[in-house]
Each structure stands twice: as structure tokens, then as C-alpha cells.
Write an enzyme that holds these catalytic residues in place. Structure first.
Site, short mmCIF file in Angstrom:
data_model
loop_
_atom_site.label_atom_id
_atom_site.label_comp_id
_atom_site.label_asym_id
_atom_site.label_seq_id
_atom_site.Cartn_x
_atom_site.Cartn_y
_atom_site.Cartn_z
N CYS A 224 0.81 -1.22 0.00
CA CYS A 224 0.00 0.00 0.00
C CYS A 224 0.84 1.27 0.00
CB CYS A 224 -0.94 -0.01 1.21
SG CYS A 224 -2.07 -1.41 1.25
N HIS A 303 12.42 1.35 5.51
CA HIS A 303 12.25 -0.07 5.16
C HIS A 303 12.75 -0.92 6.31
CE1 HIS A 303 11.80 -3.63 2.82
NE2 HIS A 303 11.67 -2.99 1.67
N HIS A 387 -2.57 19.71 7.23
CA HIS A 387 -3.41 18.59 6.80
C HIS A 387 -2.62 17.29 6.89
CE1 HIS A 387 -6.17 21.65 5.29
NE2 HIS A 387 -5.15 22.17 4.61
N HIS A 391 -2.78 6.78 5.46
CA HIS A 391 -3.26 5.64 4.67
C HIS A 391 -4.47 4.99 5.33
CE1 HIS A 391 -3.63 1.90 2.62
NE2 HIS A 391 -3.11 1.19 3.58
N HIS A 420 -14.52 5.15 4.95
CA HIS A 420 -15.96 4.88 5.00
C HIS A 420 -16.58 4.84 3.61
CE1 HIS A 420 -20.27 5.98 5.48
NE2 HIS A 420 -20.18 5.25 6.58
N ASN A 424 -10.52 0.47 1.81
CA ASN A 424 -9.07 0.49 1.67
C ASN A 424 -8.73 0.30 0.19
OD1 ASN A 424 -6.32 0.09 1.64
ND2 ASN A 424 -6.28 -1.47 3.23
#
Length: 496
Positions: A224, A303, A387, A391, A420, A424
Site C-alpha cells: 500500500c 524499510h 493537513h 493511509h 468509510h 481500503n
């Protein structure tokens, strides 16, 4: 007027003390230079006109010295501007909006689960509990092939989904920007699970008949967070290719992700992942600055793949029955928290004001001297960003980051509402969140945005943007027909 309570009074005083401290540290150079400049001006005004004239006449200018000085100044300025990284601008972006016919309400999802797993009532019950606490709404969408009973996750169906999502986002982006396919110099497509031959980037080139010398890349298996990895790759390429346009396409094809077994760790993705995709136009052309929405400031990548637990916490594998699925480890949130700590340790010095960095340093020194007697200081990232785009991997991910970063409900509103409304959507979720902020009319010139994404491997990546101009609510986009209904209340548990 009644006297304020001691606790309230002390908290108000501490608030103003902290504000004063922040102003003092963040403007220390200005506060130091002002007295020096005032002193110099006072001394100059004390001199009479004759003294000033004599001082000017005492200065001797040599032509060779002037030429050498001018050459050095010009040379230094040239080296500076030549070595300075090119500014990367985000001109515009487009998010794919699935048609209503692909909508999957809770009742439909659970009915399909009962029919497909009729011999596994415990697996159905488990998916029910996950869905009740997921934070997803009734309008999320799944590809057509998963609407069949049983699902038909074929290669042809996956290609059809990829063409629908990617081409729709690309068409929207090209229409919004007026860009012609021949003007695209760099193309990067990221999709974690579905990696066909020819690649998805080749599919896009074939569809839009792009140039033969286009620099194309196809990233797969990066989870993702691959969207921000693609942004980082595009930034590096734009640094070495002047006057270029780069398009990044971020998506996840759901068709091959449909797991039809009964392993609980592999059933969770079925409940969370939904259709989505985004296309982003980046450029290093300076004349595009005026119409560009954002400027890329930093990309920070972390990572944790050297650790075995982190490496295996999100893994595509076969279950005992030979059915392929994505397995999520129980340690996922712990590993994500560790990756986030490492990432913000690098991000903090780049974005935090001096006052927060000094407090963090003093706390770190105090903990080293006094061991665990001092509580760790969590920097206030709200001073660095207006802001936050976190994810939308699930309610637990958003809750964890909101708590760790001490964010308000408004700061995570875009992430919760994107989860919502669209579920995802993997690497493209960040762009649905940014689109939500724009649709609400909250994006102003100079605002700073922090995008945070997590991915298999295990990775935590951040991108920091600065808004170039105040952005009016768009007349198109994924939120056009529903933004008036948001934000909505999302209960902790939705009883099915």
C-alpha cells in the site's frame, strides 16, 4: 465572574508559556539581529554629512578587484543554481470513482460470504465481526467478477478491472490538464498483486499510443505504500530529465486478491480492500508553477525488511488447501508503530520548527542521563502541517496514528471518511483523502500536507507537499455527489 479552577488556570498559563517559548526559539535569529541593526543605524546617524563623505572618499576601488569580485559572485551564483534540486510540481490528479452497480452493501457482502463459505460458519462469523468494526460504509465497491457466486478471479477478469480503473483515471486526468499523451515523458504504474505480461505500464502506452522513447516503469509487490515510492521515483527521474512531464498511476487490482479459503489471517483483506485508483501528473517545468496545485518538498522512506517479523507480517502465500491469499500477521500494528517511529525520526528534523526540535533533543539527553525517569517527548507535528493524509488501511491504523501523533478528530477526518466511502483502496487511498480536503474547501495557499503510507516488506513512507494556491472545491471528482453528506458519524461497532 466566578474564579477559574486552579487546573484550568494553570493549563491556560502553561499554554501561553509554550506559545512564548515557541515564538522565542523559532525567531531567535530575528530577535538577535534586530538590536545589532538598531545599533548600527544609531552609529550611522551620529555621523555628520562631512564624516560620511570622507568615509566614502577613503574607499579605493580597483578595476581588477571589481572584475574579480564580480566573477566570483557570478561563478558562485551559477554553481548554486546549477546544483540546486529542481522543484517538482503536482499539476493535478484524478481518482477513479466506481459505478453504483459495483456497490457492495454489508448485507450483500455477508450473503455472499455465507453462500461461498456455507460449510465454514465460524469463518463467516469472523468476517462479520471484522466488517462491523472496519469503519467501512455501505457504498464501497468490488469488481464485477467478485459479485459472482462463487467469484471468478480469472486473468481476463483482472485485466478488465485494470483497464476500467486505470483508463478511467487517465482519461479524467488528461481532460482536466489538457495534456496530450505525446507530451508524457515518464510513466510509472504501481500495482502490488496483479503483475501481468505485458505489464500494466505497457498496457497504458498501448492504449494512449505514447512515444517510443517514453521512460516507463512498472512496480509490483510493494504494498500500500507503493504510491509514495512511485512519487519518489518520479522525483528522482525529473531531477535528471529537464522540462519533463511524469504520470504516476497508483492502483490495486482486487480480482486476484479474492481469497476463497477459511484461514482467518487471509480473510481480513477480503473485508477491507475495495476498488480504487488514481493518476497523478508531476512536472519540473517552471512555467507550470502557476497552475500547479502542490510542490513536492520531501519524501522520506523507511524499510524494515531486515527484520524477519517485519518482512513476513504481510505475505502472499498458499493456505493448507493450496488457495492463495494475503496473510496479515497479528504483530502488524506493532511493526507499523516501529516503522512509523523510525520514519518520523527522519522526517522531524526536516519539517519541525526549532522549538520542537530543541525540546525533543533535551528530552532525549535527559532520558540518556536519567534513564527511564523522563517520559519521551512526542513532537507536535500539528505545528508543521495543516493537513494529514494517513493511509486508510483500516480503523485500527488510523486510531494508532491519531494516538501516537496526538492528532485531533479533524486532522484524521479525511482518512476516516475516505475509508468509510471507498474502503481500503491501497496505494491510491492518499489521493482520495486529499480530494476530500479539497472538496471541503479547506486547502489554502501555503498549507502543508503530510501523506503517510504503510506497505508490505515492511515499509513506512512519507511525502510532504506545500500548496501553491488556494484550491476551490472541484466541480468533478470522486466526492462530487456525496461531499454534502460528510463527515458522518462512524460507530465503533455496526451491528449486522
Amino acid at each position: 465572574m466566578p474564579q477559574a479552577s486552579p487546573e484550568l488556570s494553570s493549563s491556560v498559563k502553561l499554554k501561553y508559556v509554550k506559545l512564548g517559548y515557541q515564538y522565542l526559539v523559532n525567531h531567535i535569529l530575528t530577535l538577535l539581529l534586530i538590536p545589532i541593526m538598531v545599533g548600527v543605524l544609531i552609529e550611522v546617524f551620529r555621523l555628520g554629512p562631512d564624516e560620511i563623505l570622507n568615509l566614502w572618499n577613503s574607499l579605493h576601488f580597483d578595476l581588477v578587484q571589481i572584475l574579480c569580485s564580480s566573477f566570483l559572485i557570478i561563478f558562485a551564483a551559477t554553481v548554486y543554481f546549477m546544483s540546486k534540486p529542481r522543484s517538482i510540481y503536482l499539476v493535478d490528479y484524478a481518482c477513479y470513482k466506481p459505478p453504483g452497480m459495483l456497490r457492495v452493501p454489508f448485507a450483500t457482502f455477508m450473503e455472499h460470504a455465507r453462500l461461498v463459505l456455507s460449510s465454514q460458519p465460524k469463518s463467516v462469523e469472523f468476517q462479520t465481526r471484522i466488517l462491523e468494526r472496519s469503519g467501512l460504509g455501505e457504498e464501497t465497491c468490488l469488481p464485477l467478477t467478485i459479485h459472482y457466486i462463487p467469484p471468478r478471479p480469472t486473468m481476463e477478469a483482472a485485466r478488465d478491472e485494470a483497464q476500467l480503473v486505470i483508463f478511467s483515471a487517465m482519461d479524467s486526468l488528461l481532460n482536466k490538464t489538457g495534456l496530450k499523451p505525446k507530451d508524457i515523458d515518464i510513466l510509472i504504474v504501481n500495482c502490488s498483486i496483479f503483475s501481468p505480461t505485458p505489464s500494466l505500464s505497457a498496457m497504458v502506452i498501448n492504449k494512449y499510443k505514447m512515444r517510443s522513447n517514453i521512460k516507463s516503469f512498472n512496480l509490483s509487490g510493494m504494498g500500500c505504500s507503493a504510491g509514495l515510492i512511485s512519487i519518489d521515483l518520479a522525483r528522482d527521474l525529473l531531477q535528471v530529465h529537464p522540462n519533463s512531464n511524469a504520470i504516476v498511476v497508483s492502483t490495486e487490482i482486487i480480482t486476484p486478491n479474492c481469497y476463497q479459503g477459511n484461514q482467518r489471517a487471509m480473510l481480513v483483506p477480503n473485508c477491507l480492500f475495495r476498488m480504487g485508483g488514481a493518476a497523478i501528473l508531476l512536472t519540473n517545468r517552471r512555467w507550470e508553477r502557476r497552475r500547479a496545485k502542490y510542490r513536492l518538498v520531501h519524501v522520506v522512506r523507511t524499510h524494515k525488511g531486515a527484520d524477519d517479523k517485519a518482512y513476513r507480517c504481510v505475505m502472499e502465500e498458499e493456505d493448507p488447501e493450496g488457495k492463495v491469499g494475503i496473510s496479515l500477521s497479528k504483530d502488524l500494528m506493532v511493526i507499523a508503530g516501529e516503522a512509523l517511529k523510525t520514519n518520523i525520526t527522519t522526517t522531524g528534523p526536516l519539517v519541525l520548527p526549532a522549538s520542537e526540535q530543541l525540546l525533543f533533543l533535551l528530552t532525549l539527553i535527559g532520558r540518556k542521563i536519567f534513564k527511564q525517569n523522563w517520559k519521551p517527548y512526542i513532537p507536535d507535528f500539528k505545528l508543521a502541517f495543516e493537513h494529514f493524509c494517513i493511509h486508510a488501511g483500516g480503523r485500527a491504523v488510523i486510531d494508532e496514528l491519531q494516538q501516537n501523533l496526538q492528532l485531533s478528530a479533524e486532522h484524521v477526518e479525511a482518512s476516516r471518511m475516505a475509508l468509510h466511502r471507498f474502503g481500503n483502496t491501497s496505494s491510491s487511498s492518499l489521493w482520495y483523502e486529499l480530494s476530500y480536503i479539497e472538496a471541503k474547501g479547506r486547502m489554502k495557499k501555503g498549507d502543508r500536507i503530510w501523506q503517510i503510507a504503510f506497505g508490505s516488506g515492511f515499509k513506512c513512507n512519507s511525502a510532504i507537499w506545500k500548496c501553491n494556491r488556494s484550491i476551490q472545491p472541484p466541480t468533478d471528482g470522486p466526492w462530487l455527489d456525496c461531499i454534502h453528506r460528510y463527515p458522518v458519524h462512524i460507530p465503533e461497532v455496526v451491528k449486522l
